[in-house]
Design a protein around this motif. Sequence first.
Motif, PDB file in Angstrom:
ATOM      1  N   SER A 328      39.920  41.695  40.481  1.00  0.00           N
ATOM      2  CA  SER A 328      39.370  42.772  40.595  1.00  0.00           C
ATOM      3  C   SER A 328      38.415  42.448  41.237  1.00  0.00           C
ATOM      4  O   SER A 328      37.427  41.347  40.672  1.00  0.00           O
ATOM      5  N   PHE A 329      37.912  43.163  42.637  1.00  0.00           N
ATOM      6  CA  PHE A 329      36.269  42.670  43.392  1.00  0.00           C
ATOM      7  C   PHE A 329      36.534  43.334  44.674  1.00  0.00           C
ATOM      8  O   PHE A 329      37.299  44.167  45.183  1.00  0.00           O
ATOM      9  N   GLY A 330      35.250  43.559  44.360  1.00  0.00           N
ATOM     10  CA  GLY A 330      34.688  44.840  45.544  1.00  0.00           C
ATOM     11  C   GLY A 330      34.892  46.872  45.384  1.00  0.00           C
ATOM     12  O   GLY A 330      35.283  47.261  46.167  1.00  0.00           O
ATOM     13  N   GLY A 331      35.998  46.754  43.755  1.00  0.00           N
ATOM     14  CA  GLY A 331      36.152  48.480  43.733  1.00  0.00           C
ATOM     15  C   GLY A 331      37.732  47.777  44.350  1.00  0.00           C
ATOM     16  O   GLY A 331      38.360  48.895  43.876  1.00  0.00           O
ATOM     17  N   LYS A 332      38.486  46.978  44.401  1.00  0.00           N
ATOM     18  CA  LYS A 332      39.700  46.659  44.720  1.00  0.00           C
ATOM     19  C   LYS A 332      40.445  45.617  43.542  1.00  0.00           C
ATOM     20  O   LYS A 332      40.159  45.115  43.024  1.00  0.00           O
ATOM     21  N   THR A 333      41.845  45.790  42.926  1.00  0.00           N
ATOM     22  CA  THR A 333      42.365  45.694  42.311  1.00  0.00           C
ATOM     23  C   THR A 333      43.991  45.569  42.145  1.00  0.00           C
ATOM     24  O   THR A 333      44.080  46.230  43.648  1.00  0.00           O
ATOM     25  N   THR A 334      44.270  43.672  42.222  1.00  0.00           N
ATOM     26  CA  THR A 334      45.341  44.008  42.651  1.00  0.00           C
ATOM     27  C   THR A 334      46.086  43.403  41.634  1.00  0.00           C
ATOM     28  O   THR A 334      45.922  42.913  40.923  1.00  0.00           O
ATOM     29  N   SER A 335      47.986  43.333  41.735  1.00  0.00           N
ATOM     30  CA  SER A 335      48.328  42.707  40.588  1.00  0.00           C
ATOM     31  C   SER A 335      49.351  41.972  40.779  1.00  0.00           C
ATOM     32  O   SER A 335      49.963  42.279  42.395  1.00  0.00           O
TER      33      SER A 335
END
Length: 353
Positions: A328-335
Amino acid sequence: MVRVEQVAKDFPFGSAINNYIIGNLPYQKWFVERFNAAVFENELKWAATEPKQGVLNYTLADQMLDFVRANQIVARGHNIFWEDPKYIPSWVLNLTSSELELAVKQRIASLMTRYKNEFVHWDVSNEFLHFNFYEDKLGENATYEFFKAAHEADPLATLFMNDFNVVESCRDVNSTVDSYISKMRDLRRFGVYMDGIGLESHFGVPNLPLMRAILDKFATLELPIWLTEVDISDNFDHNQQAAYLEDVLREGFSHPSVNGIMLWSALKKNGKCYQMCLTDTNFNNLPAGDTVDKLLKEWQTGVIKSQTDEHGAFSFYGYLGEYAVTASFGGKTTSSTFSVSRSDETRHYSIQI
């Protein structure tokens, strides 16, 4: 923020099961919560599948295999032949040589055609160092022919010898590490390759330096080593069993050439096991079960949360297996997911947001 969670373990750690697990939901739940590997205690043995000549019965083995399949559990095939006459079907003992030769061919064809690709391993010859029923009847090359036929029937299965008192003791002259390796070399001279080393591991008081030295010597063969039937003698009380079990499991798990560990702790309906039970009949852990749970928890990476460094990098030590990672970074998340497998190099994985 980086979150890494181990979601599956690569190291096969399991136990023997028997037909008591069929339809027994509490037993199944207890087993699946802990183990990713299984071996049938008796249900695949010749005496169980063909108690009378020509009368085949795979009902219990099929039902147990349904449980294994449904829960994606790795299963070992145990065993095709047991050399000890005490455990050979009574009708087999009285066959002539020509009749026995036909019977063993039919045994291999029936068993391994039915279960082709179902079992990752087969113990082709069980306790070959201690007993020689088939060699006495069919000649000294009999067991080598078993390996050839088993490989032809199921080329993907890893073929094992399986024997006791190899890592447990240095007092049994029949089953030294050298006699085991000698049998393996004999197989190779006949053009047959045993793919895995099965060590039953029925311990009294563990001799850990001996165990380590024998594992080291086997490791030079560069074949997978499995501790196939680990238990501690019931000459000890439950607490002492648990203490010795922990010693053996730590020694086995820490050795880089040991690829799997199976406990010989199948629970019967009457609450008995061969030597060592992990639970009572209500599936409450005995001390040995508590030891297993403690080690299983210790031997998994679990969940790790941390911040990356100024270069966006994050590193951790983890056990072999599958992992899920979330960044998660800057309001974005990836999995995403990745695996950690055996290697001498650090595993690098990149994820972008």
